[in-house]
Motif scaffolding. Structure first.
Motif, PDB file in Angstrom:
ATOM      1  N   GLU A  66      12.455  75.929  39.303  1.00  0.00           N
ATOM      2  CA  GLU A  66      12.106  76.795  40.424  1.00  0.00           C
ATOM      3  C   GLU A  66      13.317  76.966  41.341  1.00  0.00           C
ATOM      4  N   VAL A  67      13.605  78.226  41.659  1.00  0.00           N
ATOM      5  CA  VAL A  67      14.745  78.577  42.502  1.00  0.00           C
ATOM      6  C   VAL A  67      14.212  79.002  43.869  1.00  0.00           C
ATOM      7  N   PRO A  68      14.707  78.377  44.946  1.00  0.00           N
ATOM      8  CA  PRO A  68      14.203  78.732  46.279  1.00  0.00           C
ATOM      9  C   PRO A  68      14.611  80.144  46.693  1.00  0.00           C
ATOM     10  N   GLY A  69      13.853  80.700  47.617  1.00  0.00           N
ATOM     11  CA  GLY A  69      14.165  82.032  48.142  1.00  0.00           C
ATOM     12  C   GLY A  69      15.121  81.942  49.321  1.00  0.00           C
ATOM     13  N   ASN A  70      16.017  82.902  49.397  1.00  0.00           N
ATOM     14  CA  ASN A  70      16.965  83.017  50.511  1.00  0.00           C
ATOM     15  C   ASN A  70      17.036  84.468  50.953  1.00  0.00           C
ATOM     16  N   ALA A  71      17.357  84.661  52.220  1.00  0.00           N
ATOM     17  CA  ALA A  71      17.508  86.018  52.744  1.00  0.00           C
ATOM     18  C   ALA A  71      18.566  86.034  53.841  1.00  0.00           C
ATOM     19  N   TRP A  72      19.117  87.222  54.046  1.00  0.00           N
ATOM     20  CA  TRP A  72      20.086  87.458  55.118  1.00  0.00           C
ATOM     21  C   TRP A  72      19.345  88.175  56.235  1.00  0.00           C
ATOM     22  N   CYS A  73      19.391  87.590  57.437  1.00  0.00           N
ATOM     23  CA  CYS A  73      18.752  88.209  58.596  1.00  0.00           C
ATOM     24  C   CYS A  73      19.743  89.171  59.237  1.00  0.00           C
ATOM     25  N   THR A  74      19.343  90.417  59.344  1.00  0.00           N
ATOM     26  CA  THR A  74      20.237  91.428  59.915  1.00  0.00           C
ATOM     27  C   THR A  74      20.310  91.347  61.444  1.00  0.00           C
ATOM     28  N   GLN A  98      17.042  90.718  54.283  1.00  0.00           N
ATOM     29  CA  GLN A  98      17.515  91.205  52.996  1.00  0.00           C
ATOM     30  C   GLN A  98      17.536  90.026  52.030  1.00  0.00           C
ATOM     31  N   ILE A  99      16.735  90.077  50.979  1.00  0.00           N
ATOM     32  CA  ILE A  99      16.649  88.970  50.025  1.00  0.00           C
ATOM     33  C   ILE A  99      17.978  88.813  49.301  1.00  0.00           C
ATOM     34  N   THR A 100      18.481  87.583  49.276  1.00  0.00           N
ATOM     35  CA  THR A 100      19.761  87.298  48.620  1.00  0.00           C
ATOM     36  C   THR A 100      19.624  86.305  47.468  1.00  0.00           C
ATOM     37  N   GLY A 101      18.474  85.691  47.307  1.00  0.00           N
ATOM     38  CA  GLY A 101      18.288  84.743  46.206  1.00  0.00           C
ATOM     39  C   GLY A 101      16.833  84.398  46.005  1.00  0.00           C
ATOM     40  N   GLY A 102      16.504  84.005  44.779  1.00  0.00           N
ATOM     41  CA  GLY A 102      15.155  83.574  44.478  1.00  0.00           C
ATOM     42  C   GLY A 102      14.200  84.675  44.084  1.00  0.00           C
ATOM     43  N   ALA A 103      14.729  85.870  43.773  1.00  0.00           N
ATOM     44  CA  ALA A 103      13.860  86.975  43.371  1.00  0.00           C
ATOM     45  C   ALA A 103      13.964  87.268  41.880  1.00  0.00           C
TER      46      ALA A 103
END
Length: 113
Positions: A66-74, A98-103
């Motif tokens: 399982e890969v965790p989710g990450n995002a960039w907050c604008t 903006q999703i940057t990982g885990g998708a």
């Protein structure tokens, strides 16, 4: 259940690679599944067992990473952990993330004979 078609696609990849690389049997498939990918790990395990019957992957084990989710907050310009799509930024509470990982979902490694 889209997990069934995902498992059928995985089997096709395994069959293609067995022709290209010359292996006859798959023992373990290591599969990365992102937390934000909309793929249910338990459903993948169930469908994988059904799809591999009578194939080069029969009796293979599916290991899910399982890969965790990450995002960039604008708004606050930070990379933050994200547990669900459309959650607010855990740092500032803003929503334009903006999703940057885990998708994604991808085959990470195979153990073959």
């Amino acid at each position: 259940m889209h997990e069934m078609s995902l498992c059928e696609n995985i089997l096709q990849i395994l069959e293609d690679h067995s022709i290209q690389q010359g292996f006859e049997r798959v023992k373990i498939v290591f599969l990365e599944i992102g937390l934000l990918s909309a793929v249910e790990p338990e459903a993948m395990l169930f469908c994988f067992d059904a799809v591999i019957q009578g194939t080069l992957a029969e009796h293979a084990k599916l290991e899910i990473i399982e890969v965790p989710g990450n995002a960039w907050c604008t708004v606050c310009s930070k990379t933050v952990p994200l547990h669900q799509r459309f959650d607010a930024c855990p740092e500032c509470g803003a929503y334009p993330l903006q999703i940057t990982g885990g998708a994604d979902m991808k085959i990470r490694e195979l153990e073959v004979e």
